[in-house]
Design a protein around this motif. Sequence first.
Motif, PDB file in Angstrom:
ATOM      1  N   THR A  80       0.777  -1.115  -0.827  1.00 58.17           N
ATOM      2  CA  THR A  80       0.282   0.075  -0.341  1.00 58.17           C
ATOM      3  C   THR A  80       1.361   1.180  -0.275  1.00 58.17           C
ATOM      4  O   THR A  80       2.112   0.989   0.484  1.00 58.17           O
ATOM      5  CB  THR A  80      -0.512   0.188   1.147  1.00 58.17           C
ATOM      6  N   ASP A  81      -0.032   2.874  -0.283  1.00 57.67           N
ATOM      7  CA  ASP A  81       0.770   3.841   0.036  1.00 57.67           C
ATOM      8  C   ASP A  81       1.256   3.988   1.520  1.00 57.67           C
ATOM      9  O   ASP A  81       1.793   5.498   1.987  1.00 57.67           O
ATOM     10  CB  ASP A  81       0.377   4.515  -0.732  1.00 57.67           C
ATOM     11  N   ALA A  82       0.335   3.574   2.016  1.00 61.95           N
ATOM     12  CA  ALA A  82       0.590   4.137   3.541  1.00 61.95           C
ATOM     13  C   ALA A  82       1.252   4.013   4.137  1.00 61.95           C
ATOM     14  O   ALA A  82       2.573   2.840   4.465  1.00 61.95           O
ATOM     15  CB  ALA A  82      -0.712   3.662   4.818  1.00 61.95           C
ATOM     16  N   ALA A  83       1.822   5.083   5.482  1.00 66.87           N
ATOM     17  CA  ALA A  83       3.739   4.654   6.039  1.00 66.87           C
ATOM     18  C   ALA A  83       3.042   4.029   7.519  1.00 66.87           C
ATOM     19  O   ALA A  83       2.108   4.387   7.728  1.00 66.87           O
ATOM     20  CB  ALA A  83       4.401   5.863   6.122  1.00 66.87           C
ATOM     21  N   LEU A  84       4.184   3.865   7.809  1.00 66.07           N
ATOM     22  CA  LEU A  84       3.907   2.829   9.661  1.00 66.07           C
ATOM     23  C   LEU A  84       4.535   3.721  10.206  1.00 66.07           C
ATOM     24  O   LEU A  84       5.687   4.256  10.147  1.00 66.07           O
ATOM     25  CB  LEU A  84       4.470   1.796   9.235  1.00 66.07           C
ATOM     26  N   GLY A  85       3.909   4.134  11.412  1.00 63.63           N
ATOM     27  CA  GLY A  85       4.100   4.721  12.557  1.00 63.63           C
ATOM     28  C   GLY A  85       4.227   4.211  13.465  1.00 63.63           C
ATOM     29  O   GLY A  85       3.140   3.080  13.383  1.00 63.63           O
ATOM     30  N   ILE A  86       5.133   4.668  14.467  1.00 66.93           N
ATOM     31  CA  ILE A  86       4.958   3.773  16.163  1.00 66.93           C
ATOM     32  C   ILE A  86       5.050   4.651  17.245  1.00 66.93           C
ATOM     33  O   ILE A  86       5.995   5.959  16.865  1.00 66.93           O
ATOM     34  CB  ILE A  86       6.298   3.129  15.759  1.00 66.93           C
ATOM     35  N   ILE A  87       4.286   4.282  17.792  1.00 67.80           N
ATOM     36  CA  ILE A  87       4.140   4.542  19.301  1.00 67.80           C
ATOM     37  C   ILE A  87       4.467   3.622  19.856  1.00 67.80           C
ATOM     38  O   ILE A  87       3.981   2.812  20.518  1.00 67.80           O
ATOM     39  CB  ILE A  87       2.763   5.702  19.636  1.00 67.80           C
ATOM     40  N   PRO A  88       5.600   3.568  20.881  1.00 68.77           N
ATOM     41  CA  PRO A  88       5.997   2.440  21.368  1.00 68.77           C
ATOM     42  C   PRO A  88       5.254   1.942  22.930  1.00 68.77           C
ATOM     43  O   PRO A  88       5.854   2.658  23.502  1.00 68.77           O
ATOM     44  CB  PRO A  88       7.218   2.520  21.276  1.00 68.77           C
ATOM     45  N   GLN A  89       4.578   1.377  23.039  1.00 66.53           N
ATOM     46  CA  GLN A  89       4.325   0.874  23.893  1.00 66.53           C
ATOM     47  C   GLN A  89       4.544  -0.534  24.442  1.00 66.53           C
ATOM     48  O   GLN A  89       3.200  -1.025  25.524  1.00 66.53           O
ATOM     49  CB  GLN A  89       2.526   0.588  23.982  1.00 66.53           C
ATOM     50  N   GLY A  90       4.956  -1.680  24.274  1.00 70.16           N
ATOM     51  CA  GLY A  90       5.557  -2.562  24.276  1.00 70.16           C
ATOM     52  C   GLY A  90       6.991  -2.598  25.536  1.00 70.16           C
ATOM     53  O   GLY A  90       7.606  -1.853  26.002  1.00 70.16           O
TER      54      GLY A  90
END
Length: 289
Positions: A80-90
């Motif tokens: 897809t054209d969407a980008a992965l963002g990350i809000i780290p909560q692990g």
Amino acid sequence: MPKTCFILNPKAGPSRRHDMPGLIARHFGAQEADYEIRHTEYAGHAVELAQRAAAEGFAVVAAVGGDGTVNEVGRGLLGTDAALGIIPQGSGNGLARHLKVPLGLPAALRRLATPDFSRMDVGMMNGHPFFCTAGLGFDAHVSQHFAQAGSRGLSTYLRVTLREYRRYRTVAVEADLNGQQLTADCYVLAFANASQYGNNAYIAPLADLRDGLLDVCLIDALPAMRAFRVSLAMALGTLPQTKAAEYFRVPQARVRAAAPIGFHVDGDYLGHATEFEVELLPLALAVAV
């Protein structure tokens, strides 16, 4: 500010102790951003939510959770054209740490509000995408038992690792590393797209997400003194400088094990097998960090 869909795993780490929708609204709502929050309800749900968000035209789909949530969202965004963002909560946050995403919630949200866009490589093991690491042997064995431990966090992981260290036995493997033949006992055979497992445990500190290659780390045995050296070197990021591990860089590999051996992708145990196909998909995923 890009149109953003937050995919929230309510069971991941600090997410259970924070008003995540309120925090997101504080940072995105105040700027009248176009965003939505969607919650996962079962294993694999984040893949479906990410695919749907990309189809709906979200520019960024942010995984709010740990490495498992990041893996699921990333899988959903492939092609897809969407980008992965990350809000780290692990508990580990391996990819977030490699990408230098702030681990604090306010800082991570501020960064995501005005991200830089780029692309990264994606690994595949037996058809399963991974973004950080995949591997055979002891790390997969620990992942299997960690998933059964009943609690999460670094202390649980260390307890499981120490317990299983006394029980684990190597398996003989034959590997074709992009044409180079290798026969060895396998304590750990790790394929690293990023530098670390998480918690700054650097299995391949020279790994580059954008070089078109996987850094392969082989540890053929782990007696007590070597185990201490490996643990220290992983914490310091100096494992390639020791004689405790052997490294290769390849775009693809085939592995055959003499007996079924456990394997994982991004820390999630996937089962046992005797044959493995590993490859790298260059710059296959857009990221927003």
